[in-house]
Scaffold this motif. Structure first.
Motif, PDB file in Angstrom:
ATOM      1  N   SER A   1       1.037  -0.832   0.381  1.00  0.00           N
ATOM      2  CA  SER A   1       0.251   0.034  -0.004  1.00  0.00           C
ATOM      3  C   SER A   1       1.163   1.133  -0.177  1.00  0.00           C
ATOM      4  O   SER A   1       2.031   1.443   0.199  1.00  0.00           O
ATOM      5  CB  SER A   1      -1.085   0.013   1.127  1.00  0.00           C
ATOM      6  N   TRP A   2       0.385   2.506  -0.133  1.00  0.00           N
ATOM      7  CA  TRP A   2       1.165   3.408  -0.084  1.00  0.00           C
ATOM      8  C   TRP A   2       0.940   4.143   0.823  1.00  0.00           C
ATOM      9  O   TRP A   2      -0.495   3.933   1.520  1.00  0.00           O
ATOM     10  CB  TRP A   2       0.785   4.288  -1.323  1.00  0.00           C
ATOM     11  N   ILE A   3       2.128   5.069   1.102  1.00  0.00           N
ATOM     12  CA  ILE A   3       1.236   5.500   3.127  1.00  0.00           C
ATOM     13  C   ILE A   3       1.985   7.620   2.198  1.00  0.00           C
ATOM     14  O   ILE A   3       2.516   7.827   1.391  1.00  0.00           O
ATOM     15  CB  ILE A   3       2.641   5.361   3.803  1.00  0.00           C
ATOM     16  N   GLU A   4       1.253   7.488   2.867  1.00  0.00           N
ATOM     17  CA  GLU A   4       0.780   9.210   2.759  1.00  0.00           C
ATOM     18  C   GLU A   4       1.881  10.277   3.818  1.00  0.00           C
ATOM     19  O   GLU A   4       1.244   9.808   5.298  1.00  0.00           O
ATOM     20  CB  GLU A   4      -0.292   9.827   2.135  1.00  0.00           C
ATOM     21  N   SER A   5       1.949  11.268   3.812  1.00  0.00           N
ATOM     22  CA  SER A   5       2.602  11.632   4.972  1.00  0.00           C
ATOM     23  C   SER A   5       2.379  13.044   5.000  1.00  0.00           C
ATOM     24  O   SER A   5       3.244  13.452   3.984  1.00  0.00           O
ATOM     25  CB  SER A   5       3.885  10.997   5.686  1.00  0.00           C
ATOM     26  N   ASP A   6       1.714  14.144   4.985  1.00  0.00           N
ATOM     27  CA  ASP A   6       1.634  15.341   6.121  1.00  0.00           C
ATOM     28  C   ASP A   6       2.981  16.475   6.067  1.00  0.00           C
ATOM     29  O   ASP A   6       3.422  16.468   7.132  1.00  0.00           O
ATOM     30  CB  ASP A   6       0.942  16.226   6.001  1.00  0.00           C
ATOM     31  N   ILE A   7       4.405  16.095   5.189  1.00  0.00           N
ATOM     32  CA  ILE A   7       5.111  17.584   5.680  1.00  0.00           C
ATOM     33  C   ILE A   7       5.184  19.167   5.264  1.00  0.00           C
ATOM     34  O   ILE A   7       6.168  19.903   5.237  1.00  0.00           O
ATOM     35  CB  ILE A   7       6.543  16.500   4.939  1.00  0.00           C
ATOM     36  N   THR A   8       3.856  19.477   5.455  1.00  0.00           N
ATOM     37  CA  THR A   8       3.184  20.639   5.005  1.00  0.00           C
ATOM     38  C   THR A   8       3.615  22.167   5.447  1.00  0.00           C
ATOM     39  O   THR A   8       5.059  22.749   4.952  1.00  0.00           O
ATOM     40  CB  THR A   8       1.893  20.724   4.753  1.00  0.00           C
ATOM     41  N   SER A   9       4.089  22.241   7.151  1.00  0.00           N
ATOM     42  CA  SER A   9       5.160  22.952   8.179  1.00  0.00           C
ATOM     43  C   SER A   9       6.264  22.915   8.030  1.00  0.00           C
ATOM     44  O   SER A   9       6.373  23.757   8.120  1.00  0.00           O
ATOM     45  CB  SER A   9       4.235  22.353   9.347  1.00  0.00           C
ATOM     46  N   TYR A  10       6.442  21.460   7.786  1.00  0.00           N
ATOM     47  CA  TYR A  10       8.659  21.519   7.467  1.00  0.00           C
ATOM     48  C   TYR A  10       8.231  22.516   6.386  1.00  0.00           C
ATOM     49  O   TYR A  10       9.278  23.142   6.002  1.00  0.00           O
ATOM     50  CB  TYR A  10       8.804  20.128   7.285  1.00  0.00           C
ATOM     51  N   VAL A  11       8.174  21.945   5.109  1.00  0.00           N
ATOM     52  CA  VAL A  11       8.264  23.122   4.081  1.00  0.00           C
ATOM     53  C   VAL A  11       7.804  24.514   4.196  1.00  0.00           C
ATOM     54  O   VAL A  11       8.791  24.757   3.904  1.00  0.00           O
ATOM     55  CB  VAL A  11       7.591  22.085   2.589  1.00  0.00           C
ATOM     56  N   GLN A  12       6.960  24.644   4.712  1.00  0.00           N
ATOM     57  CA  GLN A  12       5.957  25.629   4.714  1.00  0.00           C
ATOM     58  C   GLN A  12       7.060  27.039   5.174  1.00  0.00           C
ATOM     59  O   GLN A  12       7.770  27.904   4.848  1.00  0.00           O
ATOM     60  CB  GLN A  12       5.063  26.382   5.233  1.00  0.00           C
ATOM     61  N   ALA A  13       8.363  26.145   6.872  1.00  0.00           N
ATOM     62  CA  ALA A  13       9.117  26.687   7.830  1.00  0.00           C
ATOM     63  C   ALA A  13      10.092  26.866   7.044  1.00  0.00           C
ATOM     64  O   ALA A  13      11.273  27.766   7.182  1.00  0.00           O
ATOM     65  CB  ALA A  13       9.459  26.203   8.587  1.00  0.00           C
TER      66      ALA A  13
END
Length: 73
Positions: A24-36
């Motif tokens: 299965s595919w796994i998603e991980s939200d790293i939005t805050s890391y990238v935005q910073a």
């Protein structure tokens, strides 16, 4: 060329995940890391201490290539 023996040191952990379903595919939200880090250069790495046979395919894989999906909102 970059390989396991000459890779950069890993930094701090930004996300964790634990696959629970085989193949299965796994998603991980790293939005805050990238935005910073907007406007800078950074890299993202993955590693596992698991003995449960997690498979991470390289870009050279004929199938199941890793994907980084960036969504602009």
């Amino acid at each position: 060329t970059l390989n396991h023996n000459n890779r950069p040191a890993m930094g701090s952990e930004i996300a964790t995940f634990a696959p629970s379903v085989s193949n299965s595919w796994i998603e991980s939200d790293i939005t805050s890391y990238v935005q910073a880090r907007l406007g800078t250069t950074f890299s993202i790495g993955m590693e596992t201490a698991s003995t449960d046979a997690y498979w991470f395919f390289s870009k050279e894989s004929a199938t199941n290539k890793p994907t980084l999906e960036l969504v602009y909102q």
